[in-house]
Design an enzyme around this catalytic site. Structure first.
Site, short mmCIF file in Angstrom:
data_model
loop_
_atom_site.label_atom_id
_atom_site.label_comp_id
_atom_site.label_asym_id
_atom_site.label_seq_id
_atom_site.Cartn_x
_atom_site.Cartn_y
_atom_site.Cartn_z
N HIS A 12 -4.73 -4.80 2.18
CA HIS A 12 -4.53 -5.45 3.47
C HIS A 12 -3.82 -4.54 4.48
CE1 HIS A 12 -0.63 -7.15 1.51
NE2 HIS A 12 -0.34 -6.04 2.15
N HIS A 59 5.12 -9.94 5.47
CA HIS A 59 5.93 -8.72 5.55
C HIS A 59 7.02 -8.88 6.60
CE1 HIS A 59 1.92 -7.62 4.03
NE2 HIS A 59 2.45 -6.54 3.47
N HIS A 194 0.64 2.43 -3.45
CA HIS A 194 1.24 2.97 -2.22
C HIS A 194 2.74 2.75 -2.20
CE1 HIS A 194 0.47 -1.25 -0.94
NE2 HIS A 194 1.06 -1.07 0.23
N GLU A 241 2.20 -4.97 -4.96
CA GLU A 241 1.37 -6.02 -4.35
C GLU A 241 0.18 -6.40 -5.24
OE1 GLU A 241 2.00 -5.12 0.43
OE2 GLU A 241 0.22 -4.36 -0.56
C1 DHB Z 1 0.60 -0.16 4.76
C2 DHB Z 1 0.16 -0.83 3.62
C3 DHB Z 1 0.54 -2.15 3.39
O1 DHB Z 1 0.17 -2.86 2.29
C4 DHB Z 1 1.32 -2.81 4.31
O2 DHB Z 1 1.61 -4.10 4.09
C5 DHB Z 1 1.77 -2.16 5.44
C6 DHB Z 1 1.41 -0.82 5.68
C7 DHB Z 1 0.20 1.25 5.05
O3 DHB Z 1 -0.34 1.92 4.18
O4 DHB Z 1 0.38 1.68 6.19
FE FE Z 2 1.40 -4.93 2.31
#
Ligand code: DHB
Ligand code: FE
Length: 285
Positions: A12, A59, A194, A241
């Site tokens: 997302h 978030h 990530h 996540e």
């Molecule tokens: C990014 C990824 C995410 O899951 C998120 O919630 C906010 C930013 C990113 O990779 O920039």
């Molecule tokens: Fe996220």
């Protein structure tokens, strides 16, 4: 009775939505991601559900960081799209399904999942970007009403993967007991590996992601046994996540048929993936 017809797992990342909103999906940086969506989007366009449950995390846009429920559900008739600081995305607000929400609250609380209830909620990229991945050109409305199911993956202690999988199984039973003939889709969002901040910012782990993509289809119980700290170590502080995919998978049958999947690095700082599963595969006797 209602039935789960398909499940979609998708990252997302906010910039996926921004690339779409700004007409950049054909640029060299983005084409590889969006081309990989095409087969799933075609199948999804032919398999429109009556309602979708979207498992996502806020978030700190719709919910204050001082009050972060472990699991929560929206029961509203309507969810406005949050302005995350760059102006509101030019996408439709989200229509809810209060009747299904109330049935799910009742069933899940009866099964021991004490959900927090949001009678009002603004939804952020965690929910709207997956809807865009599914439906790039929604026009005035998304393809169907949505029930938001929220999970805390941003503050310690996040729920365990095992608890998420069990919630998904209870969600599947709750949907099956809904006394309305409805085709229900379930989306699990976030991931893949990530980490957005700290010394390991930019972390991507293709080996872990490949293992997870394979097992979410064939052996979700293996993923449910992975401890919280291992998710964070192997997939990054935001890669956790992915436990939300287990809620989607838990709501589906033991055997599902993969329609399409695609893995692309990087979308912003993230390993982005899509995995689409048909829940109408024959089951072993
Ligand atoms: C990014 C990824 C995410 O899951 C998120 O919630 C906010 C930013 C990113 O990779 O920039
Ligand atoms: Fe996220």
């Amino acid at each position: 009775m209602a039935e789960v017809v398909w499940g979609l797992a998708t990252s997302h990342v906010p910039s996926i939505g921004a690339a779409m909103d700004r007409g950049k999906t054909e640029t060299p940086d983005w084409r590889g991601l969006f081309d990989g969506y095409a087969p799933a989007r075609e199948w999804l366009a032919q398999h429109r559900p009556d309602v979708a449950v979207v498992v996502y995390n806020d978030h700190a846009n719709g919910i204050d960081l001082d009050v972060v429920p472990t699991f929560a559900i929206g029961t509203a008739e309507h969810y406005a799209v949050a302005d995350e600081g760059f102006g509101r995305r030019p996408v439709p607000d989200v229509v809810g399904d209060a009747d299904l929400s109330l049935h799910l609250v009742e069933s899940l609380v009866d099964e021991g999942f004490d959900l927090t209830v949001f009678q009002e909620l603004e939804v952020d990229h965690g929910l709207t970007v997956p809807l865009s991945v599914w439906t790039p050109d929604p026009g005035d409305a998304w393809p169907c009403p949505v029930v938001p199911l929220l999970v805390n993956v941003i503050q310690y202690p996040q729920p365990t993967a095992a608890r998420c999988y069990a919630l998904g199984q209870a969600l599947g039973r709750a949907i099956a007991s809904y006394p309305v003939d409805a085709k229900v889709a379930v989306l699990g969002t976030g991931g893949m590996s990530h980490q957005l901040a700290g010394a390991r910012a930019g972390l991507i782990n293709p080996e872990f992601d490949a293992m997870f993509l394979e097992a979410i289809e064939k052996d979700p119980e293996k993923l449910a046994r992975i401890p919280r700290a291992d998710y964070i170590r192997d997939a990054g502080s935001e890669g956790i996540e992915m436990i939300m995919w287990l809620i989607m998978r838990g709501a589906m049958n033991e055997r599902v048929e993969k329609v399409h999947s695609h893995y692309f690095v990087p979308a912003s700082n993230t390993a982005a993936a899509i995995a689409l599963f048909d829940n109408r595969a024959p089951q072993d006797a």
